[in-house]
Scaffold this active site. Structure first.
Site, PDB file in Angstrom:
ATOM      1  N   GLY A  59      -0.763  69.907  48.094  1.00 55.61           N
ATOM      2  CA  GLY A  59      -0.759  70.652  49.200  1.00 55.61           C
ATOM      3  C   GLY A  59       0.758  71.687  49.085  1.00 55.61           C
ATOM      4  O   GLY A  59       1.237  71.696  48.049  1.00 55.61           O
ATOM      5  N   ILE A  61       4.493  73.349  49.727  1.00 58.21           N
ATOM      6  CA  ILE A  61       5.876  72.677  49.792  1.00 58.21           C
ATOM      7  C   ILE A  61       6.058  72.380  51.101  1.00 58.21           C
ATOM      8  O   ILE A  61       5.780  72.696  52.126  1.00 58.21           O
ATOM      9  CB  ILE A  61       6.631  73.860  49.297  1.00 58.21           C
ATOM     10  N   GLY A  64       3.916  67.087  52.854  1.00 60.57           N
ATOM     11  CA  GLY A  64       3.915  65.264  52.864  1.00 60.57           C
ATOM     12  C   GLY A  64       3.580  64.823  51.774  1.00 60.57           C
ATOM     13  O   GLY A  64       3.122  63.471  51.716  1.00 60.57           O
ATOM     14  N   THR A  67       5.699  61.464  50.716  1.00 59.92           N
ATOM     15  CA  THR A  67       5.543  60.549  51.837  1.00 59.92           C
ATOM     16  C   THR A  67       4.281  59.768  51.666  1.00 59.92           C
ATOM     17  O   THR A  67       4.305  58.758  51.407  1.00 59.92           O
ATOM     18  CB  THR A  67       5.329  61.126  53.217  1.00 59.92           C
ATOM     19  N   GLU A 135       1.264  63.428  41.741  1.00 58.98           N
ATOM     20  CA  GLU A 135       1.912  64.691  42.670  1.00 58.98           C
ATOM     21  C   GLU A 135       1.444  66.271  42.070  1.00 58.98           C
ATOM     22  O   GLU A 135       2.088  66.418  40.945  1.00 58.98           O
ATOM     23  CB  GLU A 135       3.349  64.813  43.011  1.00 58.98           C
ATOM     24  N   LYS A 196      13.632  73.230  56.105  1.00 57.94           N
ATOM     25  CA  LYS A 196      15.092  73.392  56.721  1.00 57.94           C
ATOM     26  C   LYS A 196      15.625  72.090  57.029  1.00 57.94           C
ATOM     27  O   LYS A 196      16.838  72.110  56.920  1.00 57.94           O
ATOM     28  CB  LYS A 196      14.906  74.321  58.275  1.00 57.94           C
TER      29      LYS A 196
END
Length: 267
Positions: A59, A61, A64, A67, A135, A196
């Site tokens: 996915g 940046i 998730g 998580t 990941e 952010k």
């Protein structure tokens, strides 16, 4: 200098390949999993490796991925390999990740050469449990991030070709096969807001346009199937939701992600 360790991997891999195995570039990439037995002439060891599953969490940046990995990290018989970002930030005192974000045209090749090496290390790391969650992967390193540098004009054609040749050699000669891709699908705007909020040093320089470009490449690769070959079945999970909802979705998809029998018969 960073190409030297990769040459070492290449030489080591050649020593491990069984004699007589076809290695002609003209033969093209093998089907997914076709070279799972290439590492050991012992049939039982090959069958033992076949019982283990490798799932890559892919996915954009801030989509998730961390998580998701944390959610499954305490599951029995599951091991988690996170992206080796700490290595990309510190190569004998140098920070190629930060340098790349600061000046992609100058440092793109440097970072991506090292990313390719360290992701290869991840794939080759001895697997101690029946299920491994990774990941990202060596595939997205090439198909998403190298491709983006080239398309955006920040990587010269010669650098792109060299990295592509290394990647093609790796997937022909080394077992980096995977069993499932879990694509955490997000909008670029969601990722930008999350960036952010988490305030990682290198990510402060990332504009929305960069996240949009990465999103488009993921969509081309894993949804449209028009960019590059997809290395495994793809499970798409919409990941624009808040934390509590995402944890619910991970639980709902637990069996589809972790149970090999589910994948054998399709998703």
């Amino acid at each position: 200098m960073l190409l030297r360790p990769l040459r070492g991997w290449a030489a080591g891999a050649l020593r491990l390949v069984r004699p007589g195995s076809p290695r002609s570039p003209a033969s093209g990439p093998r089907p997914r999993g076709a070279h799972r037995g290439a590492w050991s002439p012992d049939k039982d060891r090959g069958q033992e490796k076949e019982k283990k599953s490798v799932i890559c969490i892919e996915g954009n940046i801030a989509s998730g991925k961390t998580t998701c990995l944390k959610f499954f990290s305490n599951t029995t018989d599951v091991e988690v390999l996170t992206e080796p970002v700490h290595k990309w930030r510190n190569v004998h005192g140098h920070n190629p990740l930060g340098l790349m974000y600061d000046d992609a045209s100058r440092w793109g090749l440097t970072l991506q050469t090292y990313v390719q090496l360290t992701m290869l290390e991840q794939h080759m790391h001895p697997q101690m449990t029946p299920v491994r969650l990774m990941e990202r992967s060596i595939y997205s390193a090439r198909y998403i991030f190298v491709e983006n540098l080239y398309r955006s004009g920040k990587m010269p054609a010669v650098d792109y070709v060299v990295l592509s040749e290394w990647f093609d050699w790796i997937i022909r000669n080394i077992d980096v096969s995977i069993d499932l891709i879990v694509y955490l699908r997000t909008t670029p705007e969601t990722c930008y807001q999350r960036l952010k909020m988490r305030c990682r040093e290198e990510e402060k320089l990332i504009p929305l346009e960069y996240l949009d470009a990465i999103h488009c490449l993921y969509e081309e690769w894993l949804i449209k199937g028009s960019l590059f070959p997809v290395a495994a079945p793809v499970l798409v999970i919409d990941a624009d939701y808040h934390m509590e909802k995402m944890l619910e979705l991970f639980e709902q998809n637990r069996k589809r992600i972790l149970t090999p029998e589910k994948r054998k018969h399709g998703l």
